[in-house]
Scaffold this motif. Structure first.
Motif, PDB file in Angstrom:
ATOM      1  N   VAL A   1     -12.500 -41.347  -0.097  1.00  9.76           N
ATOM      2  CA  VAL A   1     -13.843 -41.572   0.439  1.00  9.76           C
ATOM      3  C   VAL A   1     -14.742 -40.662  -0.390  1.00  9.76           C
ATOM      4  N   GLU A   2     -15.879 -41.176  -0.831  1.00  9.99           N
ATOM      5  CA  GLU A   2     -16.771 -40.338  -1.618  1.00  9.99           C
ATOM      6  C   GLU A   2     -18.071 -40.122  -0.856  1.00  9.99           C
ATOM      7  N   LEU A   3     -18.611 -38.947  -1.003  1.00 10.42           N
ATOM      8  CA  LEU A   3     -19.878 -38.587  -0.366  1.00 10.42           C
ATOM      9  C   LEU A   3     -20.886 -38.341  -1.477  1.00 10.42           C
TER      10      LEU A   3
ATOM     11  N   ILE B   1     -12.981 -37.123  -1.056  1.00 10.01           N
ATOM     12  CA  ILE B   1     -11.892 -36.756  -0.154  1.00 10.01           C
ATOM     13  C   ILE B   1     -10.728 -37.686  -0.494  1.00 10.01           C
ATOM     14  N   HIS B   2      -9.619 -37.079  -0.921  1.00 10.65           N
ATOM     15  CA  HIS B   2      -8.454 -37.836  -1.394  1.00 10.65           C
ATOM     16  C   HIS B   2      -7.426 -37.995  -0.286  1.00 10.65           C
ATOM     17  N   TYR B   3      -6.957 -39.221  -0.081  1.00 15.87           N
ATOM     18  CA  TYR B   3      -5.876 -39.413   0.905  1.00 15.87           C
ATOM     19  C   TYR B   3      -4.687 -40.199   0.342  1.00 15.87           C
ATOM     20  N   ARG B   4      -4.573 -40.293  -0.977  1.00 15.76           N
ATOM     21  CA  ARG B   4      -3.447 -41.005  -1.604  1.00 15.76           C
ATOM     22  C   ARG B   4      -2.109 -40.413  -1.166  1.00 15.76           C
ATOM     23  N   GLN B   5      -2.060 -39.085  -0.980  1.00 19.28           N
ATOM     24  CA  GLN B   5      -0.787 -38.431  -0.630  1.00 19.28           C
ATOM     25  C   GLN B   5      -0.719 -38.059   0.856  1.00 19.28           C
TER      26      GLN B   5
ATOM     27  N   ILE C   1      -3.844 -43.913 -13.260  1.00 20.57           N
ATOM     28  CA  ILE C   1      -3.999 -43.334 -11.918  1.00 20.57           C
ATOM     29  C   ILE C   1      -2.741 -42.516 -11.592  1.00 20.57           C
ATOM     30  N   GLU C   2      -2.972 -41.312 -11.043  1.00 24.33           N
ATOM     31  CA  GLU C   2      -1.860 -40.419 -10.672  1.00 24.33           C
ATOM     32  C   GLU C   2      -1.995 -40.061  -9.204  1.00 24.33           C
ATOM     33  N   GLU C   3      -0.863 -39.658  -8.602  1.00 21.55           N
ATOM     34  CA  GLU C   3      -0.883 -39.207  -7.205  1.00 21.55           C
ATOM     35  C   GLU C   3      -1.795 -37.990  -7.048  1.00 21.55           C
TER      36      GLU C   3
ATOM     37  N   GLY D   1     -13.298 -45.714  -2.504  1.00 23.73           N
ATOM     38  CA  GLY D   1     -12.740 -45.974  -3.834  1.00 23.73           C
ATOM     39  C   GLY D   1     -11.243 -46.117  -3.676  1.00 23.73           C
ATOM     40  N   LYS D   2     -10.503 -45.847  -4.755  1.00 24.56           N
ATOM     41  CA  LYS D   2      -9.050 -45.996  -4.704  1.00 24.56           C
ATOM     42  C   LYS D   2      -8.427 -44.839  -3.938  1.00 24.56           C
ATOM     43  N   GLU D   3      -8.092 -45.052  -2.662  1.00 24.29           N
ATOM     44  CA  GLU D   3      -7.490 -44.030  -1.793  1.00 24.29           C
ATOM     45  C   GLU D   3      -8.387 -42.788  -1.692  1.00 24.29           C
TER      46      GLU D   3
ATOM     47  N   ILE E   1      -9.766 -32.165  -1.133  1.00 29.54           N
ATOM     48  CA  ILE E   1     -11.228 -32.245  -1.169  1.00 29.54           C
ATOM     49  C   ILE E   1     -11.681 -31.815  -2.557  1.00 29.54           C
ATOM     50  N   GLU E   2     -12.394 -32.687  -3.223  1.00 25.87           N
ATOM     51  CA  GLU E   2     -12.881 -32.393  -4.582  1.00 25.87           C
ATOM     52  C   GLU E   2     -14.399 -32.239  -4.492  1.00 25.87           C
ATOM     53  N   ASP E   3     -14.858 -30.990  -4.536  1.00 24.21           N
ATOM     54  CA  ASP E   3     -16.303 -30.740  -4.504  1.00 24.21           C
ATOM     55  C   ASP E   3     -16.816 -30.854  -5.941  1.00 24.21           C
ATOM     56  N   LYS E   4     -17.652 -31.838  -6.204  1.00 27.64           N
ATOM     57  CA  LYS E   4     -18.091 -32.106  -7.580  1.00 27.64           C
ATOM     58  C   LYS E   4     -19.559 -31.742  -7.771  1.00 27.64           C
ATOM     59  N   GLY E   5     -20.071 -30.880  -6.884  1.00 25.34           N
ATOM     60  CA  GLY E   5     -21.467 -30.453  -7.014  1.00 25.34           C
ATOM     61  C   GLY E   5     -22.405 -31.420  -6.317  1.00 25.34           C
TER      62      GLY E   5
ATOM     63  N   HIS F   1     -26.824 -45.436  -9.833  1.00 28.14           N
ATOM     64  CA  HIS F   1     -25.387 -45.710  -9.914  1.00 28.14           C
ATOM     65  C   HIS F   1     -24.978 -45.820 -11.380  1.00 28.14           C
ATOM     66  N   LYS F   2     -23.691 -46.065 -11.602  1.00 30.90           N
ATOM     67  CA  LYS F   2     -23.194 -46.140 -12.981  1.00 30.90           C
ATOM     68  C   LYS F   2     -23.977 -47.170 -13.808  1.00 30.90           C
ATOM     69  N   GLY F   3     -24.329 -48.290 -13.169  1.00 27.00           N
ATOM     70  CA  GLY F   3     -25.025 -49.355 -13.901  1.00 27.00           C
ATOM     71  C   GLY F   3     -26.350 -48.876 -14.469  1.00 27.00           C
TER      72      GLY F   3
ATOM     73  N   VAL G   1     -18.201 -42.909 -18.701  1.00 28.21           N
ATOM     74  CA  VAL G   1     -19.023 -42.946 -17.487  1.00 28.21           C
ATOM     75  C   VAL G   1     -18.072 -42.838 -16.297  1.00 28.21           C
ATOM     76  N   SER G   2     -18.115 -41.690 -15.607  1.00 32.62           N
ATOM     77  CA  SER G   2     -17.057 -41.404 -14.624  1.00 32.62           C
ATOM     78  C   SER G   2     -17.603 -40.970 -13.261  1.00 32.62           C
ATOM     79  N   GLY G   3     -16.754 -41.100 -12.253  1.00 37.08           N
ATOM     80  CA  GLY G   3     -17.067 -40.555 -10.934  1.00 37.08           C
ATOM     81  C   GLY G   3     -16.783 -39.063 -10.871  1.00 37.08           C
ATOM     82  N   ARG G   4     -16.031 -38.552 -11.825  1.00 34.28           N
ATOM     83  CA  ARG G   4     -15.741 -37.106 -11.861  1.00 34.28           C
ATOM     84  C   ARG G   4     -16.996 -36.320 -12.234  1.00 34.28           C
TER      85      ARG G   4
ATOM     86  N   THR H   1     -17.046 -46.624 -21.245  1.00 35.02           N
ATOM     87  CA  THR H   1     -15.797 -46.792 -20.514  1.00 35.02           C
ATOM     88  C   THR H   1     -15.671 -45.776 -19.394  1.00 35.02           C
ATOM     89  N   ASP H   2     -15.037 -46.230 -18.345  1.00 38.43           N
ATOM     90  CA  ASP H   2     -14.705 -45.405 -17.194  1.00 38.43           C
ATOM     91  C   ASP H   2     -13.523 -44.486 -17.574  1.00 38.43           C
ATOM     92  N   PHE H   3     -13.216 -43.485 -16.750  1.00 39.64           N
ATOM     93  CA  PHE H   3     -12.098 -42.590 -17.082  1.00 39.64           C
ATOM     94  C   PHE H   3     -10.826 -42.914 -16.274  1.00 39.64           C
TER      95      PHE H   3
HETATM   96  O1  LIG Z   1     -15.151 -43.331 -12.264  1.00 37.95           O
HETATM   97  P1  LIG Z   1     -13.775 -42.810 -12.539  1.00 37.95           P
HETATM   98  O2  LIG Z   1     -13.677 -42.036 -13.811  1.00 37.95           O
HETATM   99  O3  LIG Z   1     -12.736 -43.883 -12.434  1.00 37.95           O
HETATM  100  O4  LIG Z   1     -13.486 -41.790 -11.338  1.00 37.95           O
HETATM  101  C1  LIG Z   1     -13.276 -42.285 -10.006  1.00 37.95           C
HETATM  102  C2  LIG Z   1     -12.572 -41.221  -9.199  1.00 37.95           C
HETATM  103  O5  LIG Z   1     -11.382 -40.903  -9.928  1.00 37.95           O
HETATM  104  C3  LIG Z   1     -10.556 -39.865  -9.429  1.00 37.95           C
HETATM  105  O6  LIG Z   1      -9.843 -40.349  -8.306  1.00 37.95           O
HETATM  106  C4  LIG Z   1      -8.976 -41.448  -8.644  1.00 37.95           C
HETATM  107  O7  LIG Z   1      -7.998 -41.002  -9.584  1.00 37.95           O
HETATM  108  C5  LIG Z   1      -7.074 -40.006  -9.095  1.00 37.95           C
HETATM  109  C6  LIG Z   1      -6.168 -39.610 -10.232  1.00 37.95           C
HETATM  110  O8  LIG Z   1      -5.537 -40.717 -10.791  1.00 37.95           O
HETATM  111  C7  LIG Z   1      -6.291 -40.594  -7.896  1.00 37.95           C
HETATM  112  O9  LIG Z   1      -5.375 -39.610  -7.386  1.00 37.95           O
HETATM  113  C8  LIG Z   1      -7.288 -41.022  -6.817  1.00 37.95           C
HETATM  114  O10 LIG Z   1      -6.572 -41.643  -5.747  1.00 37.95           O
HETATM  115  C9  LIG Z   1      -8.285 -42.015  -7.414  1.00 37.95           C
HETATM  116  O11 LIG Z   1      -9.253 -42.429  -6.457  1.00 37.95           O
HETATM  117  C10 LIG Z   1     -11.350 -38.613  -9.175  1.00 37.95           C
HETATM  118  O12 LIG Z   1     -10.549 -37.645  -8.547  1.00 37.95           O
HETATM  119  C11 LIG Z   1     -12.636 -38.883  -8.388  1.00 37.95           C
HETATM  120  O13 LIG Z   1     -13.440 -37.719  -8.372  1.00 37.95           O
HETATM  121  C12 LIG Z   1     -13.433 -39.978  -9.080  1.00 37.95           C
HETATM  122  O14 LIG Z   1     -14.622 -40.273  -8.354  1.00 37.95           O
END
Ligand SMILES: O=P(O)(O)OC[C@H]1O[C@H](O[C@H]2O[C@H](CO)[C@@H](O)[C@H](O)[C@H]2O)[C@H](O)[C@@H](O)[C@@H]1O
Length: 278
Positions: free
Chosen positions: A185-187, A147-151, A42-44, A181-183, A138-142, A194-196, A73-76, A33-35
């Motif tokens: 851009v990922e680098l 890059i988050h633009y939801r807010q 999903i949160e702001e 992705g959801k609001e 900006i979330e540097d994940k190594g 990939h996840k698959g 299995v996550s993008g984090r 499962t994804d996270f």
């Molecule tokens: O594969 P996932 O576990 O779904 O991770 C994907 C990305 O999730 C996070 O961003 C998303 O969730 C945030 C919190 O709800 C939301 O604010 C953001 O707009 C979403 O795109 C996470 O921060 C990323 O690193 C993950 O790649």
């Protein structure tokens, strides 16, 4: 891809009969499962999400059920998602599968590792370039960055995207690619992974008569849905997808995990082909 509205994609809750049958016929389950948007709403604020406690309990219940493998299995980043989920004794994939932890040992994609310094430089450049734009993160994940633009105010989003393009051009060379992705851009490094692929590796650890299952809500989960095409692919949301079933909202994930756990627990274990007791 199937368009959900009005097409043949069945809701999980309307398909209990056939899903239960598949679970009961399987010798074991590989539940991946994804996270974000799946185990947690999903949160702001990208730092805010916490796993729904019921989902944590259900992952533990599935882990302990016997003849099961559980994986998140996550993008984090791996360390981030492991801490947020907080369940021991399961597998974790971070950074869209570029980091994989199985049986307590962690493997990081070797080419991705080599690109981590470029990701760092891009993040530093973006911290400066975007400092004046409220709500941008900006979330540097190594090995990848988000890059988050939801807010971010709507009118500033194109400025953010342009700054990302510039920074990638200056510091990324041909080795870094952008995905949406959801609001966000990922680098990420330009590697064919990939996840698959991470899900396929986890599934391949188990006999062919185990049922692979994947639950996810975002575009990066589509490769994982395709990886479990011979199992159950469950999409959380109302968009287009290659999954087999859907739950329309994140709150529907708990009943879905609960049903899988209940049906598997009720399954009479078949003797293993190798004669070892289950
Ligand atoms: O594969 P996932 O576990 O779904 O991770 C994907 C990305 O999730 C996070 O961003 C998303 O969730 C945030 C919190 O709800 C939301 O604010 C953001 O707009 C979403 O795109 C996470 O921060 C990323 O690193 C993950 O790649």
């Amino acid at each position: 891809m199937s368009e959900v509205a009005g097409d043949s994609l069945e809701r999980f809750e309307d398909s209990h009969g056939e899903i239960r049958e598949a679970v009961e016929e399987a010798a074991g389950l590989v539940v991946c499962t994804d996270f974000d948007g799946t185990l947690a709403p999903i949160e702001e604020d990208p730092d805010a999400p916490e796993i729904d406690p019921e989902n944590r309990e259900l992952l533990e219940r599935l882990r302990d059920a016997g003849d099961t493998r559980v994986a998140v299995v996550s993008g984090r980043a791996l360390t981030d998602v492991r801490e947020r989920v907080g369940v021991e004794g399961i597998a974790y994939a971070g950074n869209h599968g570029l980091e994989l932890e199985r049986e307590g040992s962690v493997v990081v994609h070797p080419i991705a590792k080599r690109h981590a310094d470029r990701i760092e430089r891009i993040c530093e450049a973006l911290s400066e370039a975007l400092a004046g734009i409220d709500g941008t993160g900006i979330e540097d994940k190594g090995v990848t960055a988000t890059i988050h633009y939801r807010q971010t105010p709507d009118e500033a989003v194109p400025v953010v995207r342009e700054a990302v393009d510039d920074a990638v051009e200056r510091f990324g060379g041909s080795g870094i690619e952008k995905t949406d992705g959801k609001e966000i851009v990922e680098l990420r490094p330009e590697v064919r992974w990939h996840k698959g692929m991470a899900v396929s590796m986890l599934v391949d650890d188990h006999p062919d008569d185990w049922l692979p299952i994947y639950i996810g809500d975002d575009t990066t989960d589509e490769s994982a849905f395709r990886a479990v095409d011979d199992g159950l692919a469950i999409y959380v949301g109302t968009g287009e997808t290659d999954a087999h079933y859907r739950v329309p909202t994140q709150s529907g994930v708990t009943p879905c995990l609960s049903a899988l756990a209940e049906w598997h627990a009720g399954t009479e274990r078949r003797p293993r082909a190798d004669g070892i007791e289950r």
